[in-house]
Structures are given as structure tokens and as C-alpha cells.
Design an enzyme around this catalytic site. Sequence first.
Site, mmCIF file in Angstrom:
data_model
loop_
_atom_site.group_PDB
_atom_site.id
_atom_site.type_symbol
_atom_site.label_atom_id
_atom_site.label_comp_id
_atom_site.label_asym_id
_atom_site.label_seq_id
_atom_site.Cartn_x
_atom_site.Cartn_y
_atom_site.Cartn_z
ATOM 1 N N ASP A 1 -9.055 -4.527 -6.354
ATOM 2 C CA ASP A 1 -8.411 -3.792 -5.064
ATOM 3 C C ASP A 1 -9.762 -2.528 -4.851
ATOM 4 O OD1 ASP A 1 -7.545 -1.790 -3.380
ATOM 5 O OD2 ASP A 1 -5.359 -2.219 -4.127
ATOM 6 N N HIS B 1 -7.472 -5.222 -1.725
ATOM 7 C CA HIS B 1 -6.368 -4.853 -1.320
ATOM 8 C C HIS B 1 -5.343 -5.317 -0.723
ATOM 9 C CE1 HIS B 1 -3.958 -1.110 -0.581
ATOM 10 N NE2 HIS B 1 -3.969 -1.285 0.669
ATOM 11 N N SER C 1 0.761 -1.153 -0.138
ATOM 12 C CA SER C 1 -0.016 -0.064 -0.078
ATOM 13 C C SER C 1 0.857 1.366 -0.015
ATOM 14 C CB SER C 1 -0.982 -0.013 1.148
ATOM 15 O OG SER C 1 -2.226 0.936 1.087
#
Length: 952
Positions: free
Chosen positions: A845, A879, A771
Site C-alpha cells: 500500500d 491501496h 480506505s
Amino acid sequence: MMRFQRACHRLSLSPLCHSSPPSSSLLLLSTKLSTLRCCARVRRFSGTSLMSSRAASRLRCLASVSPGAGEDAGGSTSNGSASLSATATDDDELALGTGYRLPPPEIRDIVDAPPVPALSFSPHRDKILFLKRRALPPLADLARPEEKLAGVRIDGYCNTRSRMSFYTGLGIHQLLPDGTLSPEKEITGIPDGGKINFVTWSSDGKHLAFSIRVDENGNSSKPIVWVADVETGEARPLFKSQDIYLNAIFESFVWIDDSTLLVSTIPSSRGDPPKKPLVPSGPKTLSNEKQSVVQVRTFQDLLKDEYDADLFDYYATSQLVLASLDGTAKEVGPPAVYTSLDPSTDHKYLLISSLHRPYSFIVPCGRFPKKVEVWTADGRFVRQLCDLPLAEDIPIVANSVRKGMRSINWRADKPSTLYWAETQDGGDAKVEVSPRDIVYMQSAEPLAGEEPEVLHKLDLRYGGISWCDDTLALVYESWYKTRRTRTWVISPGSNDVTPRILFDRSSEDVYSDPGSTMLRRTAAGTYVIAKIKKENDEGTYVLLNGSGATPQGNVPFLDLFDINTGNKERIWESDKEKYFETVVALMSDQKEGDLKMEELKILTSKESKTENTQFSLQLWPDRKVQQITNFPHPYPQLASLQKEMIRYQRKDGVQLTATLYLPPGYDPSKDGPLPCLFWSYPGEFKSKDAASQVRGSPNEFAGIGSTSALLWLARRFAILSGPTIPIIGEGDEEANDRYVEQLVASAEAAVDEVVRRGVAHPSKIAVGGHSYGAFMTANLLAHAPHLFSCGIARSGAYNRTLTPFGFQNEDRTLWEATNVYVEMSPFMSANKIKKPILLIHGEEDNNPGTLTMQSDRFFNALKGHGALCRLVILPHESHGYSARESIMHVLWETDRWLQKYCVPNTSDADTSPDQSKEESDSADKVATATGGGNPEFGDHEDHSKFRRSLLW
């Protein structure tokens, strides 16, 4: 797909044969030219799914109950899941991009270790519920169709959030007087293979309620509510009719009293889902002819049209049903999109929240119009507290909130009393006003003309209340821009007592953190501040449970604190030398009223660098310790790993910290420097002093998650875990104004330190992150290529112009801080990246800042400049990654990258542009099938600790 089509005239197309469904198959493009090989993703006709993020339970004993909220669910591959091929050698080029791969056994064995059960204590603290979990789920679980509606991903077949993990079994142990556990009493009657969710205790501790799904033709059935008798261990369906199903899109069910539940059910009159019109009724039109200022972040899974809105109503609409343990049931209220059900402390009233139209196409459902009503416990409407309009215009600036009533709750210490906050700045944090928030209080059924009582006025943003009684409550407020946080002492029942500030400090200053008040459970099942009574002392004492941050690391503590004088006495403290201990919960709260100091009982956790977390009871006055768990070491092959918290200094004087892990048996004098994996995540600060403070403990157990960098200890790597990378903006300066400069300086200091220690080879250091850590990784390869041999970037965002209305903690827009957005974006520096970079991203995501497109475009930019790069797209993954096939493949890709571009690297291993292009062509874009999601609604990686997964 266009690149795919253009290549077809030169390439032969051959599908891979897997046992997986077509939606997770891979297509391999092969060619006679050994230097050209690429993979294309298959367009799928089925949807993908998302692990539920909400804590759907009312079981507030220790933590969240829903296994969908952060549990590592799973199991080994099963029928219908994608096939996994054996580990390949680095020279096995034909295997690249041809299917799911397995990492080396030393990594695989750790990931496949059986998970430890979660624990829950009964309301009376005399029993412990063991909630059993499976390992990683198969890809087939994630490949099921799902609807993406208003920010929610829905499994339409079972009418729940998609990708919900679950428990596989329940067992109860009696907690005996000596602290030992009785033999397990298994909850019986649960169907074979039943998937258990939303487990909650009744207030008297005599019953459990939960939902069960079973497999039907490869899909999970709609959930049914079950109850279990704790004494006998026998479970049965709550409803006599087997046609009453739970609607678990939002609220599931709550205990109204010890024998009655309020359940959100699928309306019995509901028909088939609406069908999408073949011909649209008209164009989709968005208008701003009123010239409103509406700035929103890049939310995903939004409603696209009226059909989506109809579909959202279809799945989210519930009929509330009051159900008794004797099997009687009655419908209450009209069908609606109910999002919250909250009984009052005296069980006489219900606080009911629901969403209604008009919906929005630019914000998720949390900002839809919302009604909050008060009903009686038997379902009679009393009054409407508010009907909040659509909130598309909440400013992106930190501490901005919705207009109108918010944070509406029942007082935990008083019957049928509501409280809430209302903003005085229109919800806009940029507006200067005093007070900024006002907290109000009112009875559930006020007399005619009775106005709400002003409880407290605040100049910062309201952050909640801890209740005790009419003489004591603590009110919290904070302001992000200044990091200021304040705690007020108020007397809710006495208007003549002036509120006073108890704590006023910086939230960044962890050394000054006094701790949080410990709460005790009431007979009503709520939690209030625990008052402690000392013998022959009339003072008002509470317990402060603190992390105990110090320059040597965290030393958690428990203080006896006089709320009136501020005097405190340390009554418990963690071991400093070998162990890391924490206070988990108060266990001596079975009786009403003040708790006697000599009868104090607490639950603590204890761990060390090499010993996994165990739980114990500590009893006053003699501080007797009774260990109640004895979990086996989850990865004994790493039991003797070496761990050290190291400190070093950045060139601007900021003190930095990192945790250095070394493999078992490593001796630097004999083994020499190791290849090293640097894994981190930047953070923003307002002061150098706060950024220099030490966070964490050198004695914490090394919890290793399924994609953790620590797995490479088993491959004889040194791991530099979480080296602090503070991005500091003091005074009027914003942190990101000097992002790249501070990022590089922090990385240089960390690398210099591990090289100086002789544990890391200077030309064999890889950098990685997830991330915002992936964003960091790409920037470091662009701006500090001398530090690292290669990089691994997972689920990152690389072009900040694609998130123009803020990202992470940046709340300036692209147009307000153009240079910052451009200079921070590694996409803009793709031409500078010469070191090998591995990009991995979930194809689905759902995180607002990290669209899959970010990795697609970054890869194309890198390849366009001849960079040595590889992109792996994981079908069905969000994610975070959760399917076993996905995780194993991510680990294989990562290990291959490290073995190829880090381990054999030498000081002159910099790759020339020509060499980069040649290798890039032979490692083109790979699409790998996978599934599983982590429901994050921000750019932040989940950093949950191993021990937190054990308790809820």
C-alpha cells in the site's frame, strides 16, 4: 516473521505448489491441532509495482487518455500467474489460507465480463477511436521487480511507471451524417501482443501517436513511439532507429505541430544502473539544527539514501528529441529529469519543467527543486522563469501551497503568452493577508526591463482560469475552511474594465451550483470558453453545464447564460422520470469564432437504473437525437435489479440519503427481509443544510466494479450503497470533534430505515468500506455493535497516532488535537470490538495514510483481546487491488465472511469473548498473494462512475 519463527518448533512447514513465481508463493503452517492454523508471508527478493496515476496524454478531447490512470486492466490467468483453486464450502477448513480462491460463479461471471472499449473523438469530431482493453491482469504482471523512488514506483526493465495498464488494440469509426458509425478500420502493423499507451491525436486529426511495449522473456520491453496514419490505418515506428526508447517516468511525448513530436527518450549514452555499495560511505543523517518547522504527512516510497537518489536520476533522466513524421530526429537540450513539456498555442515556444538536486528523504519528488524554462520550438533556450527550492516546509493546513511561481501555463486563447500565480502569504494558509494570491501574465520573450503584468488579485486561494479572448476570462478562487468559492469575470485585454464577481457561493451547496462553462476546441488544439451567438441578439452568451442537484436527485442541465446580465435560459435538461442524461462535450466547434445557436451540437450520455450508458448526438434547432453507441449490458444477469434512492433523518435533524439496491425478482411480501450489506464512506461538512442535500440520481446505471458491494446482489443480498455519513463542524467547531457521535447516529438512522422498510433483517446487516470507509467500519463495530453482525474493512488506517501530522481532511496535528486522534482511532477501542471483522490490505500500500502496518497492528490488538477476526494480506497489491487472483480472492474472502457471520446470524448471535478467542485461533492471520495498485495520494477511495471509464 518473529511470530512465524517462534511457531516453527511446533509446526511443520510446507510450501504450497503453485505455478506462480517464488515471490508470490504462500507458505502454510499446519498443525495436528485443528484449532491452530496460521499463514506467514514469504520474504521476497523482488520488488512490487504500482499502476501509473498520471494522465500522460495531451489528448484533451474528453478525458484522460492514459489507461494507466484508473483503467481496470486485466485478463484471465496465464502462464506464470498464481494458481486459483475452486470455491470451497464453509466447512472446508483445510482450504483456509492455502492459496488463491475463487468466489461463487454468480460473482465471478460478472467480474470476468469483457470490458467496454474506451472512446476518443478526433479533433474535427468526425471520427471515433475505439481503444480496446483486456480484463483483469494476472498476478505475474504485478509481481515484476520495481524500484520505489521519491514517491514513484518504477519498472526498471521497461523504464516506465510500474503496473501500467494498457490498450490491446485500436479501431477507428467514421461518424456518418446520420449519427451511425462506419465499419471499423483497425490500426494495423502493431506487433502481436503489443501493449499500447499514451494515445494522442495530432491537431489536424490525420495521425495518432502512441507507445508500444512487447513481451521479452516474460517482461515488457522498453516502449517505442509509434505513429499511425488515420486515413489508411497503417502504423509504424516513429524513429528509424530501433534503439531509441521512450522514457515514460514523467512526460512521454507531445505534438509540437501536425508533423513534429517532442519525445522524452532514454539517453543513448546511459549505461547500466548504479550498483548499491556493499559498504555504506557513512550513516544516514537528518538534521534540523536550524530549528525549522517541517510537518509532513506519512508519505511512502521516499528516497532512503544517496544510492536511491542516484537510482532516481538514472531512471528519470531523459534526453529530449524532436522527431518529424518523415523520420528525421535531433536531440535538443541537455539530459535532465524533465517532468513537463508544453508547447505554446502558436507552436513557437516550449514550456519545459525539470527537477534537480538537492533531493529530499522526507517528501516525494513533487516537492524537489524545480526549474521552469522557456525554449523555442526547435530547442533553443530562451529564459528561465524560476528555479524553485526544495519545498519540505509546506504547512499541512488546507490551502497551503509552495512558495514562488506556481500553476505556470500558456494562455489557451493567445499566442506565446504565459500566466501564473504567486502566493503573498508565504504559502501558509494560517497567515492572514490581502491579497493572498496574485495572478501574473507575460509574453514568452518580454522586452528588456518589461515586468510581468498583474492580471488579478485574490483574497482566497487561486484555482485556475478559463480563457475565452481578450474581452472575457473567468478566474476561480476558493477557501476550504469556509467552503467558499468565487468566480470572477475579467477582461484580460482591457485594464480599464473592473473585474467583477460572477458567482460567490459555498462549494458544499450543490443546489446552488450554476454549472461550469463549456469549452470549445481551437485550431491550435487548446480549449477556450465557447461563446454562443443568438440570431438578432448582441448579448455575450456562454453555455453552463450543470449537475442539477435537487431534493429529488440530480437532473443535469444546459443553460444559455448571458455573462453580462446574468439571465439564463434552459436549453436542455435530462429526463427526470426514467433516465439520467448528461452533457459530455461540445461537438460543433470545428469553426473558429462564436458558435451559432441554431448549429449547436452536443454529445450526451443516457442511462437508467437497468440500461447501461450509451452516447448520442443532439442537434439544434430541432433537437434531433442520433444514438451512436450500442454497448451490450455488461451483466445481464442483474439487468432487472431494483434501485431506489431513499431519504431518512438523523436524530439531530440532518437529512440523510442512501441508494438501496435489491436483487432481481425480490418481493418483500413473499421473500421477507434479506441479509444486507451496508457500504459507505464518511464526508466532512461545515453546515447541516449542505450535509442534508441530495447528491446523485435515482436513475443512474448501477456500475459494478471488480470489488463492488453490488456484486452481492447476485447472492440475494440487499445493498445499502453510499448511505451519507456527514461529519459536520459548524462555526468554529471542527468536524472531527464529534466524529464518533455523528458516525454512530448516521449508521443508526440508515439501519433503522432499511429495517422499517422490511427489506433488511435487523440481525443480518454487515458493514464494510475501503480506505476511510474501512476506518468507519472498525469504528462502527467498536461503538455501535448493536447495529451490525460483522464487518469487512479493506486497506484502512486504524491508529491515527501513526499519522500525527494530519489525515483525510484533518489538518490539526496529534499534539494540537490529542483527544480527537485517540478517540477517533478504533485501534484504541480494539477491546470493544466483539463482532467478527475481516481485514484486507495490500502488502505494498503506497497511500500516505494507510500503511499496511495499520492492519497488521490492528489485527494483533484485536486478537490480543480475543476478537473474532481475520487478516488477509495481498502480496504485490497497493491501496486498490487489480490482479485477477487478488480480486477473486478478496471476493471469496468477503463472500465467505458474509455467508458465515451475516446470513445465518440471529438476534442472539453476539459472540462472547471466550467464543471469539476460540474461533480467532482457528482463523489466524492469512497471507494471500496478489498484485495491482491504485495510485491515490490521499486517504480517499476511488469512486469513479462506470460511464466515465468509457471516454477520455
